[in-house]
Design a protein around this motif. Structure first.
Motif, mmCIF file in Angstrom:
data_model
loop_
_atom_site.group_PDB
_atom_site.id
_atom_site.type_symbol
_atom_site.label_atom_id
_atom_site.label_comp_id
_atom_site.label_asym_id
_atom_site.label_seq_id
_atom_site.Cartn_x
_atom_site.Cartn_y
_atom_site.Cartn_z
ATOM 1 N N GLY A 83 0.840 -1.296 -0.020
ATOM 2 C CA GLY A 83 0.043 -0.008 0.073
ATOM 3 C C GLY A 83 0.821 1.240 0.182
ATOM 4 O O GLY A 83 2.168 1.238 0.456
ATOM 5 N N ILE A 108 -4.797 6.452 4.121
ATOM 6 C CA ILE A 108 -4.299 5.325 4.873
ATOM 7 C C ILE A 108 -5.362 4.306 4.914
ATOM 8 O O ILE A 108 -4.847 3.292 4.632
ATOM 9 N N MET A 118 -4.417 0.611 3.272
ATOM 10 C CA MET A 118 -4.559 -0.533 4.040
ATOM 11 C C MET A 118 -5.777 -1.578 3.596
ATOM 12 O O MET A 118 -6.089 -2.489 4.267
ATOM 13 N N ASP A 152 -5.316 -5.027 3.379
ATOM 14 C CA ASP A 152 -4.338 -5.853 4.277
ATOM 15 C C ASP A 152 -2.834 -5.957 3.613
ATOM 16 O O ASP A 152 -2.372 -7.068 3.713
ATOM 17 N N LEU A 164 3.722 -1.015 3.855
ATOM 18 C CA LEU A 164 2.968 0.174 3.530
ATOM 19 C C LEU A 164 4.312 1.365 3.157
ATOM 20 O O LEU A 164 4.999 1.268 4.149
ATOM 21 N N LEU A 192 -2.282 0.483 13.536
ATOM 22 C CA LEU A 192 -2.855 -0.186 12.386
ATOM 23 C C LEU A 192 -1.643 -1.327 12.373
ATOM 24 O O LEU A 192 -1.692 -2.539 12.105
ATOM 25 N N GLN A 193 -0.214 -0.748 12.589
ATOM 26 C CA GLN A 193 0.762 -1.652 12.425
ATOM 27 C C GLN A 193 0.813 -2.792 13.548
ATOM 28 O O GLN A 193 1.040 -3.854 13.492
ATOM 29 N N TYR A 244 -2.271 -5.187 12.525
ATOM 30 C CA TYR A 244 -2.123 -6.075 11.217
ATOM 31 C C TYR A 244 -0.630 -6.515 11.151
ATOM 32 O O TYR A 244 -0.428 -7.111 10.055
ATOM 33 N N THR A 286 1.580 -4.872 9.793
ATOM 34 C CA THR A 286 2.188 -4.200 8.525
ATOM 35 C C THR A 286 3.612 -3.751 8.681
ATOM 36 O O THR A 286 3.928 -3.146 9.545
#
Lengths: 362, 349
Positions: free
Chosen positions: B90, B163, B167, B170, B174, B198-199, B202, B204
């Protein structure tokens, strides 16, 4: 104590908003600066901080009389300059100069550097062409430019050097007050430091007084003797730089300080972070009472109705004034505060509503 | 194996003035679930590098390799790249207004993006997912705001929408290119908070491109310092801030206004960054470096291990021994002090 060099008294500046609807009779008005009073002493640096739209640049332009005031007074060296005509303003303009943010946009690309810096002399009819050239070359040397580059165009200089050109132009007539409007925001960090040093040196050499505007708190803190924090056209808190950082009183100032990312991992990991709710409300329709109440973690019922005066709180010295009904005590933890206010009491337009939980500790 | 392995990436552009070597031999790894910050000043090649990895540079001369989870991205077909972009990588950019189409409702733009990658999902389901994403990034009343146009959102809210979109599927990685530069500090704090949450949720991995060392200190696990298209120094966050080796890193940190040192002169890096057209031989930082000696002007130093720490790399001819490096520093401080006493300041380059 000497007299202030500059005194701003209850300055209001509004801008009409052109309505898109032909039939909209009630024209909206942006309250860019809404009753600001401020004194600047000779030789002092006063920092103005705040986020986009807080009115700091508008205030600066009102002081320099680049905008006519809607109401209020600006006194410079004891003289009321708020209603002077263009012609009467001219001698005043020699003493008040500005440095702008964008070193690319503020220099005419088709004119040579020598003539750009020499403009103030030409406009005010000072000196023959030859004298002007000598003066300009002296100035270039003062600000750290090579005088041999007199005949070059702005495009031949880097961003930092262009800002030096802007500084030289502002200094040409030996002004007393220099208004720096985000002078280093467009520059890379390594260059930023060069320009800040230059401004500090020039202040010592020429006894300049600065009004220094920036959204970067670390820069403002570094150069300023006193700092005024602005929010939505009003001063939220004003004090010496040390006091503002040491005993922060206004919840907005505290949030602003805590939001500033610090280049130090240990501090970044350990400190309390206050994440404010939502965005800046629209200045066309500012909130009632205290303007910060829509985002304030300490908001109470009275904040919605009462507009707090800017005055010393607790046992603060008269130099430290805060516009808040419920200021922060020393050591008070803003992250633990809970607003006692109903959602329905908050009258705000649509873009202002916040998302993330009110305050968070991390 | 790292999620993304970039090796000796080189990107050059033909311009009327000559060949601009924007990225000159860039190598780094991004591990799953971690944040790599790429710092550098304007023109250091940090944005070009990540744009090249995702196939967004056009008309450039590219060499090197970027392996993303077993897929080589450099030279990959558009089809392969399209599958990976959005789906597995992303991206968010600096200016959230120009990244959103002004004519379409925000929800529609997210739904379209979800459906472009997942043909089986129904519009209704995609819409539900979009609303969920918007609430995830902290947009209040997401179900109704999904039908708003970008101009009805503020700058910080738009960046949240970006964002959410990045995201949506998923992704494993990023790439955030100066995500908060256009935002005010209090709004920046909100957006960084969203990214952190978010990190955590998930796992990421994030590549965070920024010029703001404060943001780096708050967000990163590892840091790559770039200058003139090359890596100057690379290491863990605390290493870069407290135990750096490279003179450029040292200069960057020293030029920041320090706390509690009000009104004092700052320590800038002399001169200005070089032009990337026909860079001379040697270390690109040599002209501005207070430690530079003969060798620096002749040969480019390799990116090598320093201070006996295999994760700490520096591209500098100065001693990789901590004590020796410290002596160099003391020596330079002395000479600088003498020079300053002897003659007034030079004109800026």
């Amino acid at each position: 104590m000497s007299d202030p060099l500059l005194r701003v008294e209850d300055v209001v500046k509004t801008f009409p908003v052109r309505s898109s609807s032909l039939f909209d009779r009630e024209h909206a008005v942006v309250h860019a600066v809404d009753g600001v009073s401020l004194e600047v002493m000779p030789g002092e640096t006063v920092g103005l901080v705040g986020e986009t739209g807080c009115g700091k640049s508008t205030l600066a332009r009102c002081i320099a009389r680049l905008y006519p005031l809607t109401s209020g007074k600006v006194w410079f060296q004891g003289k009321d300059i708020s209603n002077l005509s263009r012609g009467d303003l001219r001698p005043v303009r020699r003493d008040i100069q500005m440095i702008f943010q964008d070193p690319y946009g503020s220099l005419n690309p088709r004119r040579r550097v020598g003539s750009i810096i020499g403009d103030p002399f030409t406009i005010h009819g000072i000196g023959s062409r030859k004298e002007i050239k000598t003066k300009v070359q002296d100035l270039m040397e003062t600000v750290g430019l090579n005088p041999e580059h007199y005949n070059r165009f702005p495009a031949e200089f880097s961003g930092g050097q262009r800002q030096r050109i802007g500084v030289a132009r502002a200094l040409a007539l030996r002004p007393k007050l220099v208004i720096c409007d985000e002078p280093v925001s467009a520059l890379d960090v390594s260059i930023q430091a060069q320009i800040i040093n230059l401004l500090i040196d020039l202040q010592d050499d020429f006894g300049l007084t600065y009004v220094f505007i920036s959204h970067d708190l670390s820069v403002v803190r570094h150069v300023s003797d006193r700092i005024a924090v602005m929010y939505l056209g009003k001063i939220a808190e004003v004090s010496t730089a040390d006091d503002l950082f040491g005993t922060t009183r206004h919840p907005y100032s505290r949030a602003l300080l805590s939001a500033l990312p610090l280049p130090d991992p240990d501090v970044a990991d350990s400190r309390e972070r206050i994440v404010l709710v939502g965005d800046l409300p629209s200045p066309t329709n500012p909130p009632t009472g205290c303007r910060f109440h829509t985002r304030c973690p300490k908001a109470q019922h009275d904040c919605v109705v009462t507009d707090p005066p800017l005055e010393p709180v607790f046992d603060d010295p008269p130099t430290h004034r805060t516009a808040c009904l419920h200021p922060l005590a020393v050591g008070e933890d803003l992250a633990l505060a809970v607003p006692h206010i109903e959602d329905s009491e908050i009258v705000a337009d649509d873009t202002t509503e916040g998302g993330a939980p009110l305050t968070e500790r991390s | 194996m790292a999620l993304l392995e970039v090796r000796d990436l080189r990107v050059a552009f033909n311009t009327p003035d000559g060949v601009v070597e924007a990225v000159r031999g860039l190598s780094f790894d991004v591990e799953r679930g971690t944040t790599l910050a790429i710092v550098g000043e304007s023109g250091s090649g940090k944005s070009v590098a990540t744009q090249t990895i995702t196939g967004l540079t056009r008309g450039a001369r590219i060499s090197g390799s970027a392996r993303f989870d077993d897929t080589e991205l450099i030279g990959a077909s558009t089809k392969v790249l399209q599958k990976i972009r959005g789906n597995r990588i992303g991206m968010i950019f600096q200016d959230p207004l120009s990244s959103l189409h002004p004519y379409y409702k925000v929800g529609w733009q997210i739904v379209e993006m979800i459906r472009a990658h997942d043909h089986r999902i129904s519009t209704a389901a995609a819409r539900q997912r979009a609303a969920h994403l918007l609430s995830l990034v902290g947009i209040p009343r997401a179900e109704s705001r999904i039908d708003d146009y970008p101009h009805q959102f503020s700058g910080g809210m738009r960046q949240r929408v970006m964002i959410a979109m990045a995201m949506a599927l998923d992704p494993d990685l990023l790439i955030a290119d100066e995500p908060t530069t256009a935002l005010d500090v209090t709004v920046q704090a909100q957006v960084l908070e969203v990214m952190r949450n978010l990190q955590e949720q998930y796992g990421t991995a994030i590549i965070l491109i920024t010029h703001d060392l404060g943001v780096v200190a708050e967000m990163s696990d590892e840091v790559v310092v770039m200058y003139a298209g090359a890596v100057m120094e690379k290491g863990a966050r605390r290493t870069i801030f407290y135990d750096h080796h490279h003179p450029y890193t040292e200069g960057l940190l020293a030029s920041l206004p320090a706390q509690g040192d009000i009104g004092a002169r700052l320590t800038p890096i002399a001169g200005a960054p070089p032009s990337l057209i026909s860079l001379p031989a040697g270390c690109p930082f040599a002209p501005r470096c207070r430690y530079a000696f003969d060798l620096c002007w002749k040969e480019t130093p390799p990116l090598a291990e320093v201070y006996d720490d295999p994760t700490h790399l520096s591209s500098c001819w100065l001693s990789s021994n901590r004590e020796m490096r410290h002596l160099d520093r003391e020596h330079a401080d002395e000479t600088d002090a003498q020079a300053q006493a002897a003659e007034p300041e030079e004109w800026s380059a």
